[in-house]
Write a protein that holds these residues in place. Sequence first.
Motif, PDB file in Angstrom:
ATOM      1  N   ILE A 291       0.831  -1.199   0.000  1.00 16.61           N
ATOM      2  CA  ILE A 291       0.000   0.000   0.000  1.00 16.61           C
ATOM      3  C   ILE A 291       0.868   1.252   0.000  1.00 16.61           C
ATOM      4  O   ILE A 291       0.578   2.232  -0.700  1.00 16.61           O
ATOM      5  N   ILE A 292       1.942   1.245   0.767  1.00 15.77           N
ATOM      6  CA  ILE A 292       2.858   2.392   0.795  1.00 15.77           C
ATOM      7  C   ILE A 292       3.409   2.668  -0.594  1.00 15.77           C
ATOM      8  O   ILE A 292       3.458   3.821  -1.051  1.00 15.77           O
ATOM      9  N   ASP A 293       3.832   1.619  -1.302  1.00 14.46           N
ATOM     10  CA  ASP A 293       4.366   1.812  -2.655  1.00 14.46           C
ATOM     11  C   ASP A 293       3.327   2.447  -3.575  1.00 14.46           C
ATOM     12  O   ASP A 293       3.650   3.324  -4.385  1.00 14.46           O
ATOM     13  N   ARG A 294       2.077   2.008  -3.445  1.00 14.33           N
ATOM     14  CA  ARG A 294       1.029   2.554  -4.321  1.00 14.33           C
ATOM     15  C   ARG A 294       0.686   3.989  -3.952  1.00 14.33           C
ATOM     16  O   ARG A 294       0.418   4.826  -4.821  1.00 14.33           O
ATOM     17  N   LEU A 295       0.718   4.312  -2.674  1.00 16.51           N
ATOM     18  CA  LEU A 295       0.472   5.685  -2.261  1.00 16.51           C
ATOM     19  C   LEU A 295       1.601   6.608  -2.710  1.00 16.51           C
ATOM     20  O   LEU A 295       1.362   7.745  -3.157  1.00 16.51           O
ATOM     21  N   ARG A 296       2.827   6.154  -2.592  1.00 18.37           N
ATOM     22  CA  ARG A 296       3.960   6.966  -3.029  1.00 18.37           C
ATOM     23  C   ARG A 296       3.928   7.214  -4.533  1.00 18.37           C
ATOM     24  O   ARG A 296       4.430   8.231  -5.009  1.00 18.37           O
ATOM     25  N   ALA A 297       3.336   6.292  -5.278  1.00 16.38           N
ATOM     26  CA  ALA A 297       3.248   6.439  -6.733  1.00 16.38           C
ATOM     27  C   ALA A 297       2.012   7.210  -7.176  1.00 16.38           C
ATOM     28  O   ALA A 297       1.823   7.433  -8.376  1.00 16.38           O
ATOM     29  N   ASP A 298       1.187   7.617  -6.231  1.00 18.80           N
ATOM     30  CA  ASP A 298      -0.072   8.298  -6.557  1.00 18.80           C
ATOM     31  C   ASP A 298       0.198   9.797  -6.716  1.00 18.80           C
ATOM     32  O   ASP A 298       0.444  10.492  -5.730  1.00 18.80           O
ATOM     33  N   PRO A 299       0.131  10.335  -7.935  1.00 19.86           N
ATOM     34  CA  PRO A 299       0.429  11.766  -8.117  1.00 19.86           C
ATOM     35  C   PRO A 299      -0.597  12.682  -7.474  1.00 19.86           C
ATOM     36  O   PRO A 299      -0.304  13.847  -7.210  1.00 19.86           O
ATOM     37  N   VAL A 300      -1.801  12.168  -7.188  1.00 17.67           N
ATOM     38  CA  VAL A 300      -2.812  12.999  -6.545  1.00 17.67           C
ATOM     39  C   VAL A 300      -2.385  13.345  -5.125  1.00 17.67           C
ATOM     40  O   VAL A 300      -2.534  14.487  -4.667  1.00 17.67           O
ATOM     41  N   LEU A 301      -1.842  12.370  -4.407  1.00 12.96           N
ATOM     42  CA  LEU A 301      -1.443  12.608  -3.024  1.00 12.96           C
ATOM     43  C   LEU A 301      -0.291  13.595  -2.925  1.00 12.96           C
ATOM     44  O   LEU A 301      -0.092  14.214  -1.873  1.00 12.96           O
ATOM     45  N   ALA A 302       0.463  13.753  -3.994  1.00 13.62           N
ATOM     46  CA  ALA A 302       1.536  14.738  -3.987  1.00 13.62           C
ATOM     47  C   ALA A 302       0.997  16.160  -4.052  1.00 13.62           C
ATOM     48  O   ALA A 302       1.747  17.112  -3.844  1.00 13.62           O
ATOM     49  N   ARG A 303      -0.314  16.322  -4.283  1.00  4.95           N
ATOM     50  CA  ARG A 303      -0.921  17.645  -4.399  1.00  4.95           C
ATOM     51  C   ARG A 303      -1.580  18.114  -3.101  1.00  4.95           C
ATOM     52  O   ARG A 303      -2.180  19.187  -3.070  1.00  4.95           O
ATOM     53  N   THR A 304      -1.495  17.309  -2.054  1.00  6.16           N
ATOM     54  CA  THR A 304      -2.103  17.692  -0.789  1.00  6.16           C
ATOM     55  C   THR A 304      -1.357  17.021   0.352  1.00  6.16           C
ATOM     56  O   THR A 304      -0.601  16.063   0.135  1.00  6.16           O
ATOM     57  N   SER A 305      -1.565  17.518   1.552  1.00  5.75           N
ATOM     58  CA  SER A 305      -0.957  16.893   2.729  1.00  5.75           C
ATOM     59  C   SER A 305      -2.011  16.228   3.608  1.00  5.75           C
ATOM     60  O   SER A 305      -1.715  15.829   4.729  1.00  5.75           O
ATOM     61  N   GLU A 306      -3.245  16.113   3.084  1.00  6.81           N
ATOM     62  CA  GLU A 306      -4.339  15.539   3.876  1.00  6.81           C
ATOM     63  C   GLU A 306      -4.844  14.251   3.223  1.00  6.81           C
ATOM     64  O   GLU A 306      -5.303  14.267   2.073  1.00  6.81           O
ATOM     65  N   LEU A 307      -4.751  13.152   3.958  1.00  9.74           N
ATOM     66  CA  LEU A 307      -5.216  11.847   3.478  1.00  9.74           C
ATOM     67  C   LEU A 307      -6.324  11.351   4.384  1.00  9.74           C
ATOM     68  O   LEU A 307      -6.203  11.394   5.613  1.00  9.74           O
ATOM     69  N   ARG A 308      -7.401  10.875   3.756  1.00 10.36           N
ATOM     70  CA  ARG A 308      -8.524  10.341   4.521  1.00 10.36           C
ATOM     71  C   ARG A 308      -8.716   8.880   4.152  1.00 10.36           C
ATOM     72  O   ARG A 308      -8.963   8.543   2.998  1.00 10.36           O
ATOM     73  N   LEU A 309      -8.591   8.017   5.130  1.00 13.67           N
ATOM     74  CA  LEU A 309      -8.821   6.582   4.970  1.00 13.67           C
ATOM     75  C   LEU A 309     -10.319   6.330   4.945  1.00 13.67           C
ATOM     76  O   LEU A 309     -11.020   6.612   5.926  1.00 13.67           O
ATOM     77  N   GLU A 310     -10.830   5.805   3.826  1.00 12.05           N
ATOM     78  CA  GLU A 310     -12.260   5.516   3.697  1.00 12.05           C
ATOM     79  C   GLU A 310     -12.487   4.034   4.009  1.00 12.05           C
ATOM     80  O   GLU A 310     -12.019   3.160   3.295  1.00 12.05           O
ATOM     81  N   LEU A 311     -13.192   3.778   5.093  1.00  9.85           N
ATOM     82  CA  LEU A 311     -13.425   2.409   5.541  1.00  9.85           C
ATOM     83  C   LEU A 311     -14.582   1.780   4.772  1.00  9.85           C
ATOM     84  O   LEU A 311     -15.591   2.437   4.504  1.00  9.85           O
ATOM     85  N   PRO A 312     -14.468   0.505   4.413  1.00 10.53           N
ATOM     86  CA  PRO A 312     -15.538  -0.171   3.673  1.00 10.53           C
ATOM     87  C   PRO A 312     -16.838  -0.251   4.468  1.00 10.53           C
ATOM     88  O   PRO A 312     -16.840  -0.265   5.702  1.00 10.53           O
ATOM     89  N   TYR A 313     -17.936  -0.346   3.750  1.00 11.32           N
ATOM     90  CA  TYR A 313     -19.243  -0.450   4.391  1.00 11.32           C
ATOM     91  C   TYR A 313     -19.433  -1.791   5.090  1.00 11.32           C
ATOM     92  O   TYR A 313     -20.082  -1.882   6.124  1.00 11.32           O
ATOM     93  N   GLU A 314     -18.899  -2.852   4.534  1.00 16.15           N
ATOM     94  CA  GLU A 314     -19.323  -4.194   4.905  1.00 16.15           C
ATOM     95  C   GLU A 314     -18.648  -4.758   6.148  1.00 16.15           C
ATOM     96  O   GLU A 314     -18.972  -5.857   6.582  1.00 16.15           O
TER      97      GLU A 314
END
Length: 357
Positions: A291-314
């Motif tokens: 997950i860390i590797d995928r987040l580091r590769a996410d160019p969207v996250l490089a545009r903000t310093s705020e991350l919100r973990l969205e928990l599944p419904y189920e």
Amino acid sequence: MSDVTPRIGTLSFLTPGNYPDDDPYAGLEDTLRLFEYGESLGFDGAWIRQRHLEHGVGSAAVFLAAAGQRTSRIELGTAVIPIGYESPFRLAEDLSLADVLSRGRLQAGFSAGTPPHAELIGHRVFDGDWRTYDLSYGRIGRLIENLRGDYLGAADTVIHSPGNTQRPRLQPHSPGLIARLWYGGASIRSVRWAGENGLNLLTGNIVFGERSDDFTTTQLDLIGEYRRLADPARPARVAVGRVMVPFDSADRATRERYRRYAAGRHERTLAPQGDRRVLFAPDLVGAADEIIDRLRADPVLARTSELRLELPYEFHRADYEQILHDTVELIAPALGKQAVAPRLGNEYDGDAVAASA
């Protein structure tokens, strides 16, 4: 691959607030305990969805008023309140009251447009044909004006109550709340409105593919358009949501259940869905290192310093607690997230909160 490594300064989570049909108290109590647990781990914010006719929280303001009494530091968010069903004045009263009770920790998020299930309950909310009512951004604009706390009537207008004479305005007035309003933007039109009207921006794992079939390209476009129109004199916040399910501390059966969950949702990420061309971000399910590797590769996250973990419904409370734990212990430090110091005292300064929002 982004050429800028994301560094997270604010880490929050969003939970659906599920409960069984025959025992809503048990599920709501579990969610309150999850807010307490998230605060103890060092999360900066805990957010609740608002849902109607479902096994979820029908009034985010009421729930967060309760959560404010169970926590002392963590930000308390709504993601999002469909404004169509709400009275802009009465909702402003409820949010102001919840904010005062939480000592200035509320983060109120909204959406506009025809709200879910309107064909079933629209006639129960409105007098007359609900289709003739303004369900758009204008309704949020009216709520914002109410939250400003301007006095009503002429300069000499007063109201009388037992033991008091005062100029009338929305009560209680919470001056810092006006700077802690958010809009859940998934389209170009919505992010433009949010930027032009001074709301912070929530953008999650769903966007509308108006200009592209690619989720990342579309979300980057939305953030860029929002920032282009936001007032540079006010440091507007942008929070990006991702469904993350690290399973490092889960047992084997739970890991397999998480994998099945992700597999069942993968096909929807391959192409735009429906008439509105909905684009879904892939869920991040697996070991924390992956997950860390995928987040580091996410160019969207490089545009903000705020991350919100969205928990599944189920999932259930034990699952949520394991996910929150692994996120804080294993993922957050790799993204530069520092531990949160405990809050000292209970002093509430609405203007100070507004200045820091």
